[in-house]
Design a protein around this motif. Structure first.
Motif, short mmCIF file in Angstrom:
data_model
loop_
_atom_site.label_atom_id
_atom_site.label_comp_id
_atom_site.label_asym_id
_atom_site.label_seq_id
_atom_site.Cartn_x
_atom_site.Cartn_y
_atom_site.Cartn_z
N LEU A 136 5.72 -1.07 -9.86
CA LEU A 136 6.46 -0.31 -8.83
C LEU A 136 7.05 0.89 -9.80
N LEU A 137 7.61 0.67 -11.03
CA LEU A 137 8.19 1.66 -11.65
C LEU A 137 7.24 2.16 -12.59
N ASP A 138 5.99 2.01 -12.53
CA ASP A 138 5.04 2.70 -13.50
C ASP A 138 4.37 3.94 -12.86
N PHE A 139 4.95 5.08 -13.16
CA PHE A 139 4.67 6.29 -12.60
C PHE A 139 3.78 7.05 -13.41
N ALA A 140 2.56 6.27 -14.13
CA ALA A 140 1.71 7.06 -14.59
C ALA A 140 0.69 7.15 -13.59
N THR A 141 -0.43 8.17 -13.75
CA THR A 141 -1.43 8.44 -12.90
C THR A 141 -2.42 7.38 -12.88
N PRO A 142 -3.15 7.16 -11.88
CA PRO A 142 -4.32 6.11 -11.85
C PRO A 142 -5.30 6.42 -13.00
N GLU A 143 -5.66 7.59 -13.79
CA GLU A 143 -6.29 8.01 -14.64
C GLU A 143 -5.57 7.34 -15.98
N GLN A 144 -4.16 7.60 -15.97
CA GLN A 144 -3.77 6.95 -17.24
C GLN A 144 -3.60 5.49 -17.44
N ARG A 145 -3.62 5.06 -16.07
CA ARG A 145 -3.59 3.38 -16.32
C ARG A 145 -4.93 2.88 -16.71
N PHE A 146 -5.97 3.44 -16.12
CA PHE A 146 -7.24 3.12 -16.46
C PHE A 146 -7.43 3.36 -18.11
N ALA A 147 -7.02 4.46 -18.51
CA ALA A 147 -7.03 4.77 -20.11
C ALA A 147 -6.28 3.88 -20.81
N GLY A 175 7.65 11.61 -9.16
CA GLY A 175 7.93 11.73 -10.69
C GLY A 175 8.89 10.66 -11.13
N GLY A 176 9.65 9.84 -10.29
CA GLY A 176 10.41 8.96 -10.86
C GLY A 176 11.05 7.95 -9.95
N LYS A 177 11.78 7.01 -10.20
CA LYS A 177 12.39 6.31 -9.18
C LYS A 177 13.23 6.84 -8.12
N GLU A 178 13.96 7.74 -8.55
CA GLU A 178 15.03 8.34 -7.43
C GLU A 178 14.03 9.17 -6.44
N GLU A 179 13.12 9.88 -6.98
CA GLU A 179 12.10 10.42 -5.94
C GLU A 179 11.31 9.68 -5.12
N LEU A 180 10.96 8.60 -5.52
CA LEU A 180 10.37 7.42 -4.80
C LEU A 180 11.20 6.96 -3.86
N GLN A 181 12.45 6.74 -4.01
CA GLN A 181 13.37 6.01 -3.22
C GLN A 181 13.63 7.08 -1.90
N LYS A 182 13.78 8.52 -2.41
CA LYS A 182 14.01 9.42 -1.49
C LYS A 182 12.78 9.57 -0.64
N GLU A 183 11.53 9.84 -1.02
CA GLU A 183 10.54 9.52 -0.19
C GLU A 183 10.36 8.45 0.82
N LEU A 184 10.42 7.21 0.43
CA LEU A 184 10.38 6.23 1.14
C LEU A 184 11.69 6.28 2.19
N SER A 213 0.67 -1.33 0.00
CA SER A 213 0.10 -0.19 -0.09
C SER A 213 0.96 1.23 0.04
N ILE A 214 2.09 1.34 0.76
CA ILE A 214 2.76 2.53 0.98
C ILE A 214 3.54 2.76 -0.41
N LEU A 215 3.90 1.55 -1.05
CA LEU A 215 4.77 1.69 -2.33
C LEU A 215 3.84 2.25 -3.43
N LYS A 216 2.68 1.90 -3.55
CA LYS A 216 1.81 2.19 -4.66
C LYS A 216 1.22 3.48 -4.31
N PHE A 273 9.83 6.86 6.04
CA PHE A 273 9.58 5.19 6.43
C PHE A 273 11.02 4.52 6.89
N GLY A 274 11.94 4.95 6.31
CA GLY A 274 13.07 4.30 6.91
C GLY A 274 13.34 3.15 5.90
#
Length: 519
Positions: A289-300, A238-247, A228-231, A251-252
């Motif tokens: 995990l690396l699919d950084f599209a928005t939920p709307e883009q994924r449904f489209a 905006g990308g892999k590096e930003e996601l790594q930094k936020e987590l 749930s956290i990862l999603k 959350f350590g």
């Protein structure tokens, strides 16, 4: 503290890079030394700075890429810009780049959360000789340790002790822990090498690491929580590096990827809060995990994919689409797309086409052999595209057996009500365009009675007098024989109508996994 030595250059392109940052308001030139008259008349241009460095470096034509470019950064804001500048001066001196007359530029960047500087100078000394560069990256780390008074061996020993407290079950997971601490780790010839600052700092037997293996992490609740956290943070990154930094910050959690930087094939989750390492595939697939599209883009994307499937195969069913969507962890049900715990209605024309195709699939299970049979079934199942229904080239054995059974019933003079007898066998009679058909919905059989040589006159009810006469007829030496017509089970025409409530089961819109429509 980290000093990253960046690629060299013949034309000092690092100046242009830093000046571009300045123009964008993301950096500023905080120090310029030994550039002669450059800049005395005002802010120097990029061309003036690079021109001076090229002219200065031409004193030694044997050096093809004289640019020395290094980024010095600290963790967060643990050092001020002034303190980091003092560190940079000591660093340049220790590395041999601070002799009198050595030109350099120092830029302060403020486009990240870490205080960091970029230093640009020449690998040519003021007297024209080449500044020593052998084992440069290793010397750089040693210089940093010396300036900061860091005991590298003690730090490695402490980090190794910390790693031993984690739960890990493979070398890859041990490696992930050490990588999250800033080390490079690899194994060779049954030995594990721990590298930092471009130098192997520790070598230990692989067996020693294997002795630390513990059974794999089994806490499913934590895996669900991590998923749930990862999603959640993937969808706002905006990308892999930003996601790594936020987590890491919130959350350590460290995400350690394996493979090419731009195309990793897998990853590990180093959960520092719980001192565990989890194979990322158990939580969320790498491509998800690396699919950084928005939920709307994924449904489209899913809807476009379904549209393409319908274009390629106008008869594709919900069950077949389900199999196609499994890899995307999505499915459709009752005209709604379900994906990642969210829903979106499917476009009406797609939902209608899929529902129609489900019904066509059911019709074809009857193996209609003639257009008349096909049209009858299309009318029953409310399919407005009979041209999409394939006619069967041969009858299945179940059809042949059913025809034989109907002949027995029709030829049995003791059967008073043929319709009731057929009903007992699971058939109902449907008359269409002057022809009579026996239809068995449970066994998926349609029979054109006249075409099979069956006397449709037997379908008509007999007079009551004839019924009484047959019921009380005698034979076999005067013994009374009671021949009862096949019973209507008390249902009569009402039960017959219920048989025609096609789709009453309500199963057409369920997820079709290929088991609902049994032959």
């Amino acid at each position: 503290m980290i000093a990253t030595i960046l690629p060299g250059s013949a034309d000092f392109h690092a100046v242009g890079y830093n000046e571009h940052k300045v123009s964008k308001g993301l950096a500023r030139l905080i120090e310029m030394r030994n550039f002669g008259t450059v800049g005395l008349a005002g802010r120097p241009t990029t061309e003036e700075l690079t021109g001076y460095l090229r002219k200065y470096s031409s004193a030694n034509s044997r050096i093809r890429k004289p640019q020395f470019h290094v980024a010095v950064s600290c963790k967060g804001r643990e050092m001020t810009e002034s303190e980091l500048l003092d560190f940079a001066h000591r660093y340049l001196k220790e590395m041999g780049y601070a002799e009198p007359g050595q030109p350099w530029l120092i830029y302060a960047h403020h486009d990240t959360d870490n205080t960091h500087l970029h230093i640009i100078t020449s690998r040519v000394a003021p007297d024209g000789r080449k500044i020593a560069y052998s084992h440069e990256r290793r010397r750089s780390q040693e210089v940093i340790d010396r300036i900061l008074g860091t005991d590298r061996q003690k730090k490695i020993a402490d980090d190794m002790d910390a790693a031993r407290q984690y739960t890990f079950s493979s070398f890859a997971q041990f490696k992930a822990i050490m990588v999250s601490m800033g080390y490079e780790v690899y194994k060779k010839d049954e030995n594990v090498f721990i590298k930092h600052g471009g130098k192997v700092q520790r070598q230990i037997p692989l067996a020693e690491v294997e002795q630390l293996f513990k059974s794999g992490y089994r806490e499913r609740a934590r895996c669900r929580q991590l998923r749930s956290i990862l999603k959640k943070y993937r969808d706002v990154s905006g990308g892999k590096e930003e996601l790594q930094k936020e987590l890491k910050e919130k959350f350590g959690i460290d995400l350690v990827f394996f493979g090419r930087k731009d195309a990793p094939y897998g990853y590990m989750i180093v959960d520092h809060a719980h001192r565990t390492v989890i194979n990322g595939a158990r939580v969320l697939a790498t491509e998800q995990l690396l699919d950084f599209a928005t939920p709307e883009q994924r449904f489209a994307r899913i809807e476009d994919y379904i549209d393409r499937l319908l274009t390629l195969n106008p008869k594709i069913t919900q069950g077949e689409i389900f199999q196609k969507l499994r890899k995307q962890r999505a499915y459709i049900k009752k005209g709604v797309i379900h994906f990642d715990g969210q829903t979106r209605p499917l476009k009406p024309f797609m939902a209608e086409a899929i529902d129609r195709n489900n019904r066509i699939r059911f019709i074809e299970m009857f193996h209609p052999a003639t257009e008349a049979e096909r049209d009858l079934l299309c009318k029953i199942f409310k399919v407005n595209r009979p041209d999409l229904v394939d006619l069967s080239g041969e009858r299945p054995q179940s059809h042949t057996d059913a025809v034989s059974r109907l002949h027995e019933i029709f030829n049995d003079e003791n059967v008073f009500s043929v319709k009731s007898a057929l009903h007992e066998e699971g058939f109902i009679i449907r008359e269409e365009a002057g022809a009579a058909y026996a239809v068995n919905f449970k066994r998926h059989i349609v029979i054109d009675l006249a075409a099979e040589g069956l006397d449709t006159e037997r379908l008509k009810p007999r007079p009551r007098k004839q019924q009484a006469k047959q019921t009380h007829s005698t034979g076999n030496g005067g013994k009374k024989i009671h021949i009862h017509g096949l019973k209507d089970s008390g249902a009569g025409s009402h039960a017959e109508k219920r048989e025609w409530e096609v789709g009453g089961k309500g199963g057409y819109d369920d997820i079709d996994d290929g088991r609902n429509l049994k032959r």
